[in-house]
Design a protein around this motif. Structure first.
Motif, PDB file in Angstrom:
ATOM      1  N   UNK A 400       0.932  -1.230   0.069  1.00 39.15           N
ATOM      2  CA  UNK A 400      -0.021  -0.127  -0.146  1.00 39.15           C
ATOM      3  C   UNK A 400       0.913   1.426   0.122  1.00 39.15           C
ATOM      4  N   UNK A 401       0.519   2.151  -0.908  1.00 40.37           N
ATOM      5  CA  UNK A 401       1.304   3.437  -1.018  1.00 40.37           C
ATOM      6  C   UNK A 401       0.718   4.433  -0.236  1.00 40.37           C
ATOM      7  N   UNK A 402       1.378   5.180   0.580  1.00 40.00           N
ATOM      8  CA  UNK A 402       0.626   6.407   1.372  1.00 40.00           C
ATOM      9  C   UNK A 402       1.158   7.560   0.920  1.00 40.00           C
ATOM     10  N   UNK A 403       0.535   8.241  -0.070  1.00 33.39           N
ATOM     11  CA  UNK A 403       1.203   9.621  -0.580  1.00 33.39           C
ATOM     12  C   UNK A 403       0.350  10.680  -0.142  1.00 33.39           C
ATOM     13  N   UNK A 404       0.743  11.514   0.653  1.00 32.21           N
ATOM     14  CA  UNK A 404       0.168  12.703   1.185  1.00 32.21           C
ATOM     15  C   UNK A 404      -0.695  12.399   2.267  1.00 32.21           C
ATOM     16  N   UNK A 405      -0.530  11.483   2.993  1.00 35.91           N
ATOM     17  CA  UNK A 405      -1.480  10.903   3.903  1.00 35.91           C
ATOM     18  C   UNK A 405      -2.465  10.006   3.436  1.00 35.91           C
ATOM     19  N   UNK A 424       0.659  -4.372 -21.968  1.00 38.22           N
ATOM     20  CA  UNK A 424       0.582  -5.471 -21.783  1.00 38.22           C
ATOM     21  C   UNK A 424       0.831  -6.027 -20.282  1.00 38.22           C
ATOM     22  N   UNK A 425       1.688  -5.586 -19.426  1.00 39.82           N
ATOM     23  CA  UNK A 425       1.717  -5.785 -18.030  1.00 39.82           C
ATOM     24  C   UNK A 425       2.379  -4.556 -17.255  1.00 39.82           C
ATOM     25  N   UNK A 426       1.984  -4.530 -15.986  1.00 37.71           N
ATOM     26  CA  UNK A 426       2.207  -3.518 -15.278  1.00 37.71           C
ATOM     27  C   UNK A 426       2.399  -3.799 -13.907  1.00 37.71           C
ATOM     28  N   UNK A 427       3.237  -2.926 -13.131  1.00 38.53           N
ATOM     29  CA  UNK A 427       3.137  -3.065 -11.568  1.00 38.53           C
ATOM     30  C   UNK A 427       3.296  -1.334 -11.091  1.00 38.53           C
ATOM     31  N   UNK A 428       2.559  -1.233 -10.084  1.00 35.25           N
ATOM     32  CA  UNK A 428       2.570   0.013  -9.570  1.00 35.25           C
ATOM     33  C   UNK A 428       3.250  -0.116  -7.950  1.00 35.25           C
ATOM     34  N   UNK A 438       5.729   9.386  -0.027  1.00 35.69           N
ATOM     35  CA  UNK A 438       5.855   8.333  -1.062  1.00 35.69           C
ATOM     36  C   UNK A 438       5.171   8.797  -2.506  1.00 35.69           C
ATOM     37  N   UNK A 439       5.764   8.367  -3.613  1.00 36.88           N
ATOM     38  CA  UNK A 439       5.150   8.807  -4.947  1.00 36.88           C
ATOM     39  C   UNK A 439       4.616   7.544  -5.570  1.00 36.88           C
ATOM     40  N   UNK A 440       3.728   7.756  -6.445  1.00 35.44           N
ATOM     41  CA  UNK A 440       3.263   6.782  -7.297  1.00 35.44           C
ATOM     42  C   UNK A 440       4.025   6.421  -8.668  1.00 35.44           C
ATOM     43  N   UNK A 441       4.767   5.194  -8.529  1.00 35.89           N
ATOM     44  CA  UNK A 441       5.515   4.901  -9.788  1.00 35.89           C
ATOM     45  C   UNK A 441       4.840   3.484 -10.638  1.00 35.89           C
ATOM     46  N   UNK A 442       4.815   3.724 -11.845  1.00 38.95           N
ATOM     47  CA  UNK A 442       4.119   2.638 -12.650  1.00 38.95           C
ATOM     48  C   UNK A 442       5.385   2.009 -13.651  1.00 38.95           C
ATOM     49  N   UNK A 443       5.697   0.627 -13.527  1.00 37.63           N
ATOM     50  CA  UNK A 443       6.446  -0.032 -14.362  1.00 37.63           C
ATOM     51  C   UNK A 443       5.559  -0.656 -15.308  1.00 37.63           C
ATOM     52  N   UNK A 444       5.981  -0.652 -16.500  1.00 35.21           N
ATOM     53  CA  UNK A 444       5.131  -1.047 -17.674  1.00 35.21           C
ATOM     54  C   UNK A 444       5.731  -1.796 -18.776  1.00 35.21           C
ATOM     55  N   UNK A 445       5.268  -2.743 -19.224  1.00 39.63           N
ATOM     56  CA  UNK A 445       5.717  -3.656 -20.298  1.00 39.63           C
ATOM     57  C   UNK A 445       4.522  -3.417 -21.601  1.00 39.63           C
ATOM     58  N   UNK A 469       0.054   7.785 -11.410  1.00 38.80           N
ATOM     59  CA  UNK A 469       1.471   7.748 -11.106  1.00 38.80           C
ATOM     60  C   UNK A 469       2.129   9.126 -11.645  1.00 38.80           C
ATOM     61  N   UNK A 470       3.177   9.422 -10.807  1.00 37.35           N
ATOM     62  CA  UNK A 470       4.281  10.455 -11.012  1.00 37.35           C
ATOM     63  C   UNK A 470       5.124  10.112 -12.076  1.00 37.35           C
ATOM     64  N   UNK A 471       5.340   8.809 -12.092  1.00 35.65           N
ATOM     65  CA  UNK A 471       6.480   8.504 -13.223  1.00 35.65           C
ATOM     66  C   UNK A 471       6.147   7.114 -13.975  1.00 35.65           C
ATOM     67  N   UNK A 472       6.342   7.132 -14.943  1.00 28.52           N
ATOM     68  CA  UNK A 472       6.088   5.871 -15.805  1.00 28.52           C
ATOM     69  C   UNK A 472       7.356   5.212 -16.527  1.00 28.52           C
ATOM     70  N   UNK A 473       7.691   4.064 -15.939  1.00 28.26           N
ATOM     71  CA  UNK A 473       8.985   3.585 -16.367  1.00 28.26           C
ATOM     72  C   UNK A 473       8.857   2.199 -17.202  1.00 28.26           C
ATOM     73  N   UNK A 474       9.203   2.194 -18.299  1.00 27.24           N
ATOM     74  CA  UNK A 474       9.137   1.242 -19.447  1.00 27.24           C
ATOM     75  C   UNK A 474      10.124   0.233 -19.082  1.00 27.24           C
TER      76      UNK A 474
END
Length: 495
Positions: A400-405, A424-428, A438-445, A469-474
């Motif tokens: 669980x992500x706690x961002x800004x409370x 195709x696939x992702x993980x946050x 914490x910031x929300x970041x998404x990893x993507x295929x 998400x604040x960032x997307x990373x392929x």
């Protein structure tokens, strides 16, 4: 007055029974090799006698470093017949990792595939290598079943977890727990006499072992898939006439990528999924690719066994859910104050059933941390139970992500991302942030290049702003363990 009783349940029991009841039926297939029940019963007795001849005694631990192959069931049964405890070892581990498990479990012997010599540490225990020398070893061993008495509540194995925090923990699983799992799986997913299945998931893993070995414990036939390949699996289902097959979502994703138009499989009638929640878009593809096949989605853990199952009549209506509690299982959903929460409210899931572990090997503190005085166990997952009692997994507590409370459940974001045609696939995951905690970041295929601006606009139409998400990373692929679960800890450590 007669007292209820009978023989204790052991994982060798089914092989003993069907070795006599249906001796000529094929129990195990591995390529062009086959074992009848009579042969499986005899060879497992030879394994037992061979181990006892090495000086091993009741309760001693025997490690097995091996992938899916014909010998796996006979070795597991032989260890049980000798009154010993199996320690399954991941064949992908390095020598130091294997050494830790051998030392922590107190293993006195190791059976290892001769192809995995590089992973075998130089430790002073008895070693037997599966290959020509193994055949010689069991060939000279006695063929008579030693019938070493075993209490059904004793551990049949010590299964080591992936070690998400610190060193792996050894999960003590009893004969009773696993035998009841076999029988319930045969009832639920059709793994009994006259039925055929495939060992797709690796057998060293809890679910992989349970659903492959259930077939031979209950009189069915199991075919060994040595390494996953979508086309090979589909061909094997067709060739061997498999009816029930256990998969994890990753398998479905790989089949979809390699063979989006699956040919009609005449015998297949049951698919059941575990390891992670099946994303809704992928589940719809499964329905379309395997028409007429009953799709189950179950939830559980090495420590708790199977906890819930979503059965075919509700598969579409309750997509996203993992169903109701499984046979003989009670569940409790509690909030942060330890009190039960109402329908629609997130809470931590606890379960109590005959499938629970005995505890963690030589780790009473870790056992106490996940169990309650009245016998419930938690695997650390947050769930929601609806008005009809259907349970949906929200997320792991630690994910669980706690961002800004504010709490953000990664699965909420992942489900929406997966509806985008290019994903195709992702993980946050949550990553440290000086401003938000914490910031929300998404990893993507992706199927195609992914434009952050396009994804951002897509999500903002469907999610609250704080979840975007604040960032997307392929990435080319998401890190996973052998059970198909995404290793988010590795993503968090990605620079």
């Amino acid at each position: 007055m007669l007292r209820p009783g009978g023989a204790d349940l052991t994982i060798a029991g089914g092989i003993r029974e069907f070795g006599r009841a249906t001796p000529d039926v094929i129990a195990v297939r591995d390529g062009d090799r086959e074992l009848t029940y009579a042969a499986l019963d005899e060879r497992s007795s030879r394994v037992a006698c061979g181990l006892l001849a090495l000086g091993l005694r009741h309760g001693d631990r025997v490690a097995l470093l091996c992938g899916n192959r014909l010998e796996y069931p006979e070795i597991a049964a032989g260890i049980a017949k000798a009154g010993l405890v199996l320690v399954p070892v991941n064949p992908r581990l390095t020598s130091p990792e294997v050494e830790f498990i051998l030392q922590h479990s107190g293993a006195r012997a190791l059976l290892a595939d001769e192809a995995l010599l590089g992973a075998v540490p130089d430790v002073p225990i008895k070693k037997i290598f599966i290959g020509p020398s193994y055949e010689t070893w069991i060939g000279v061993a006695k063929s008579e079943d030693p019938w070493i008495p075993v209490d059904e509540r004793e551990p049949f194995c010590i299964a080591y977890t992936a070690g998400t925090t610190g060193d792996p923990k050894g999960v003590l699983i009893s004969h009773r727990s696993r035998c009841l799992t076999f029988y319930a799986a045969a009832l639920e997913w059709g793994l009994g006499p006259g039925r055929r299945t495939i060992a797709v998931a690796p057998m060293y893993h809890g679910a992989g072992f349970a659903f492959a070995y259930a077939a031979v414990h209950c009189g069915g036939t199991v075919s060994m898939l040595r390494s996953f390949d979508p086309h090979r699996l589909l061909d094997m289902i067709d060739r061997d006439g498999a009816q029930s097959v256990f998969l994890v979502p990753t398998h479905a994703q790989l089949i979809r990528a390699a063979s989006p138009a699956v040919k009609k499989l005449k015998t297949l009638d049951t698919l059941y999924f575990n390891a992670a929640a099946l994303p809704k878009v992928l589940k719809e593809w499964v329905f379309e690719a395997f028409p007429g096949v009953g799709v189950h989605e179950l939830y559980g853990s090495t420590e708790a066994g199977v906890v819930t199952n979503l059965r075919p009549p509700d598969a579409r209506r309750k997509a996203g859910s993992v169903g109701h509690p499984w046979f003989a299982t009670e569940v409790r959903v509690v909030g942060g104050d330890g009190r039960p929460v109402g329908p629609g409210e997130p809470g931590e899931l606890y379960s109590r059933s005959p499938y629970l572990m005995n505890g963690y090997h030589e780790n009473p503190a870790a056992t106490a941390a996940c169990t309650t005085p009245d016998g419930f166990l938690t695997s650390g997952d947050i769930v929601i139970r609806d008005e009809e009692g259907f349970i949906s997994i929200v997320d792991r507590i630690k994910d669980v992500i706690i961002t800004g409370g504010v709490n953000v459940y990664p699965r909420d974001v992942e489900e929406v991302l997966l509806t985008h045609p290019s994903v195709t696939e992702c993980a946050v995951v949550g990553e440290p942030d000086d401003r938000w905690g914490e910031r929300v970041v998404a990893y993507l295929v992706g199927r195609a290049p992914l434009e952050p601006g396009v994804l951002d606009a897509f999500l903002r139409e469907r999610l609250a702003g704080f979840k975007v998400p604040k960032q997307y990373r392929a990435v080319p692929a998401l890190p996973r363990n052998a059970a198909g679960k995404i290793l988010k800890r590795e993503l968090r450590s990605t620079p």
